[in-house]
Structures are given as structure tokens and as C-alpha cells.
Design a protein around this motif. Structure first.
Motif, PDB file in Angstrom:
ATOM      1  N   ASN A  69      10.861  -8.928  74.663  1.00 14.89           N
ATOM      2  CA  ASN A  69      11.529  -8.190  73.597  1.00 14.89           C
ATOM      3  C   ASN A  69      11.564  -9.055  72.350  1.00 14.89           C
ATOM      4  O   ASN A  69      12.534  -9.729  72.089  1.00 14.89           O
ATOM      5  N   LYS A  70      10.456  -9.044  71.622  1.00 20.60           N
ATOM      6  CA  LYS A  70      10.365  -9.926  70.455  1.00 20.60           C
ATOM      7  C   LYS A  70      10.405  -9.158  69.151  1.00 20.60           C
ATOM      8  O   LYS A  70      10.396  -9.759  68.088  1.00 20.60           O
ATOM      9  N   LEU A  71      10.361  -7.848  69.232  1.00 20.07           N
ATOM     10  CA  LEU A  71      10.369  -7.040  68.008  1.00 20.07           C
ATOM     11  C   LEU A  71      11.733  -6.358  67.909  1.00 20.07           C
ATOM     12  O   LEU A  71      11.972  -5.343  68.561  1.00 20.07           O
ATOM     13  N   PRO A  72      12.634  -6.943  67.113  1.00 15.89           N
ATOM     14  CA  PRO A  72      14.039  -6.502  67.150  1.00 15.89           C
ATOM     15  C   PRO A  72      14.247  -5.048  66.753  1.00 15.89           C
ATOM     16  O   PRO A  72      15.183  -4.419  67.229  1.00 15.89           O
ATOM     17  N   ASP A  73      13.375  -4.491  65.902  1.00 12.53           N
ATOM     18  CA  ASP A  73      13.619  -3.134  65.416  1.00 12.53           C
ATOM     19  C   ASP A  73      12.706  -2.082  66.046  1.00 12.53           C
ATOM     20  O   ASP A  73      12.654  -0.939  65.599  1.00 12.53           O
ATOM     21  N   LEU A  74      11.984  -2.495  67.092  1.00 11.82           N
ATOM     22  CA  LEU A  74      11.142  -1.522  67.799  1.00 11.82           C
ATOM     23  C   LEU A  74      12.046  -0.674  68.702  1.00 11.82           C
ATOM     24  O   LEU A  74      12.783  -1.221  69.512  1.00 11.82           O
ATOM     25  N   PRO A  75      12.022   0.676  68.535  1.00 11.24           N
ATOM     26  CA  PRO A  75      12.927   1.504  69.338  1.00 11.24           C
ATOM     27  C   PRO A  75      12.743   1.273  70.834  1.00 11.24           C
ATOM     28  O   PRO A  75      11.622   1.146  71.316  1.00 11.24           O
ATOM     29  N   HIS A  76      13.861   1.200  71.523  1.00 12.20           N
ATOM     30  CA  HIS A  76      13.874   0.953  72.953  1.00 12.20           C
ATOM     31  C   HIS A  76      14.569   2.139  73.602  1.00 12.20           C
ATOM     32  O   HIS A  76      15.763   2.314  73.445  1.00 12.20           O
ATOM     33  N   MET A  77      13.807   2.952  74.307  1.00 10.84           N
ATOM     34  CA  MET A  77      14.417   4.145  74.881  1.00 10.84           C
ATOM     35  C   MET A  77      14.429   4.090  76.382  1.00 10.84           C
ATOM     36  O   MET A  77      13.517   3.583  77.003  1.00 10.84           O
ATOM     37  N   GLN A  78      15.463   4.638  76.949  1.00  7.78           N
ATOM     38  CA  GLN A  78      15.555   4.785  78.395  1.00  7.78           C
ATOM     39  C   GLN A  78      14.943   6.138  78.732  1.00  7.78           C
ATOM     40  O   GLN A  78      15.029   7.069  77.955  1.00  7.78           O
ATOM     41  N   HIS A  79      14.349   6.207  79.923  1.00  8.44           N
ATOM     42  CA  HIS A  79      13.789   7.498  80.336  1.00  8.44           C
ATOM     43  C   HIS A  79      14.868   8.577  80.338  1.00  8.44           C
ATOM     44  O   HIS A  79      14.616   9.742  80.108  1.00  8.44           O
ATOM     45  N   SER A  80      16.096   8.155  80.618  1.00  5.00           N
ATOM     46  CA  SER A  80      17.181   9.125  80.728  1.00  5.00           C
ATOM     47  C   SER A  80      17.669   9.622  79.369  1.00  5.00           C
ATOM     48  O   SER A  80      18.474  10.532  79.296  1.00  5.00           O
TER      49      SER A  80
END
Ligand SMILES: *[C@@H]1O[C@H](CO)[C@@H](O)[C@H](O)[C@H]1NC(C)=O
Ligand SMILES: *[C@@H]1O[C@H](CO)[C@@H](O)[C@H](O)[C@H]1NC(C)=O
Ligand SMILES: *[C@@H]1O[C@H](CO)[C@@H](O)[C@H](O)[C@H]1NC(C)=O
Ligand SMILES: *[C@@H]1O[C@H](CO)[C@@H](O)[C@H](O)[C@H]1NC(C)=O
Length: 201
Positions: free
Chosen positions: A70-81
Motif C-alpha cells: 500500500n504505497k499509493l496513499p490516495d488510490l481508492p481501496h474498496m472492499q468487495h462488500s
């Protein structure tokens, strides 16, 4: 003239039939245009799904694929849920969130392309992903516009300095992985928004 005259009762029957199959007569007039846009957006997401797998240009069984950080702080991180959360939002709010996410991915992918060019690495996949993210964003903007909803302005992401080609490869893997989840998830959101309005087409 006779032909036209004969076809009027037929048209009338068709209209009656159409009425029967439309559950609510209070549908907004622009529904069919929105339905077309949902179709186009899902098509763009399908294209992106294919491209997202190749952003790093590695084969499926490359060991590096398990090393995404996780090196790109502003890359959206979504959960499948998260699709569940979106289904409970109003349509304008879901589309507005999707717009922000698509733009965040686009800005990262554009950056990836610039950096790949700088390191003389193949950048076609990044360029293709950017094109489809732009088309998806434009369709989302048009849909929001049609609903008289505001299109949000995405903040500029903070992007790291790339010090080596290996660094860049890791960023590509991270973007690829997250983009795959985004695609899976936005396809489900778009389908669930489309279905009650447009039926299975
Ligand atoms: C291109 O890469 C060099 C190092 O190889 C770096 O010094 C330079 O800042 C990079 N340029 C851009 C636009 O990222
Ligand atoms: C969104 O669509 C409207 C109407 O077509 C247009 O005027 C506006 O520039 C678009 N905004 C963006 C950010 O694309
Ligand atoms: C979405 O639409 C509802 C009305 O249907 C409105 O109350 C709400 O403020 C809108 N939200 C956005 C983000 O435009
Ligand atoms: C999308 O995610 C769901 C839930 O995790 C999974 O069951 C499904 O196979 C995924 N679909 C694709 C195309 O990756």
C-alpha cells in the motif's frame, strides 16, 4: 395516406401494451436515455476489467503479483462488500461516488503512463485504461447532469516519486489489483441501479 391511417389502431394497441408492462406511469421521461447510459457504463467497466489485468505486463503466475504494497496513499481501496453500502444510497449519490472513484483511478493511471514512458516501459495498457476511465467518467457526469445533480470535483491525489523501474512495477501491480476490485464492484453497483429501472436488457 391509407397506409398511415391503417397503422394508427396498431400503434394504439402497442401503446396500450406498453402501458401494461410499465409498472409505474409516473416514470421520468429520460429513463430510456439513462438506461442506455447504464448499458454504456457497464460496457466501459467490462473493457477496464480486461485491461486492469495487464497493467503490470506480468504473467498470471509471476511471484511479484503477491507483493503489492500500500504505497499509493490516495488510490481508492474498496472492499468487495462495499457494493452493499452503495445499494443503500440514492442513485445520484451512488453515481456521484462512482464518478469520484473513476476520476481517482484515472489520475493514478495517467501518472502511471507518464512514469512508464519516462522509464521507457510499455505504457499502452495504462493509456487504454485512462481512455476507458475517461469515457466512464463522462458517462457518469452526463447521467448526473441529466438528473440535475452536481458532479463533484475530485481532489488532486498525492503521488510518490518513482526512483526505479522496480518501484514502478510495484505501483503498477498495486493499481492493477485495486482497479480489478473497482471494476468488479462498480459493475455490480451499475447493474443494481439499472435493473429496477430498465429491466434485463
Ligand atoms: C524521469 O525519471 C528520472 C529518473 O530516471 C527522474 O529524475 C525524473 O524526475 C523523472 N521525470 C518524471 C516526469 O517523472
Ligand atoms: C459534465 O457535463 C456537462 C454537460 O454536458 C459539461 O458542461 C461539463 O463540462 C462536464 N464536466 C466534466 C467535469 O466533464
Ligand atoms: C440526491 O437527490 C435527493 C433527492 O432525490 C437530494 O435530496 C439529495 O440532496 C441529492 N444528493 C446529491 C448528492 O445530489
Ligand atoms: C467479484 O467479486 C465477487 C465477490 O467477491 C466474486 O464472487 C466474483 O467472482 C468477482 N467477479 C469477478 C468478475 O471478479
Amino acid at each position: 395516406m391509407k397506409l398511415l391511417h391503417d397503422s394508427i389502431p396498431c400503434l394504439f394497441h402497442l401503446l396500450l401494451l406498453a402501458e401494461l408492462f410499465v409498472p409505474s406511469s409516473s416514470r421520468p421521461v429520460h429513463t430510456s436515455s439513462l438506461c442506455r447510459m447504464f448499458g454504456s457504463m457497464i460496457h466501459q467497466v467490462d473493457k477496464l476489467t480486461d485491461i486492469s489485468k495487464n497493467l503490470h505486463e506480468l504473467s498470471d503466475n509471476n511471484e511479484l503479483l503477491n507483493s503489492a504494497d500500500n504505497k499509493l496513499p490516495d488510490l481508492p481501496h474498496m472492499q468487495h462488500s462495499a457494493a452493499h453500502f452503495f445499494n443503500s444510497l440514492k442513485m445520484n449519490e451512488s453515481l456521484s461516488e462512482l464518478y469520484l472513484l473513476a476520476q481517482a483511478f484515472r489520475l493514478h493511471v495517467d501518472w502511471l503512463k507518464t512514469e512508464k514512458d519516462n522509464f521507457s516501459l510499455p505504457s499502452q495498457s495504462a493509456e487504454d485504461a485512462s481512455t476507458h476511465l475517461l469515457q466512464l467518467s463522462n458517462l457518469l457526469n452526463m447521467s448526473l447532469h441529466q438528473m440535475s445533480a452536481e458532479t463533484p470535483q475530485p481532489p488532486a491525489p498525492s503521488l510518490p516519486v518513482v526512483s526505479s523501474a522496480f518501484d514502478l512495477l510495484q505501483f503498477s501491480i498495486e493499481i492493477s489489483e485495486r482497479l480489478k476490485v473497482f471494476c468488479n464492484w462498480s459493475k455490480r453497483v451499475l447493474r443494481s441501479l439499472k435493473l429496477p429501472r430498465c429491466g434485463r436488457q
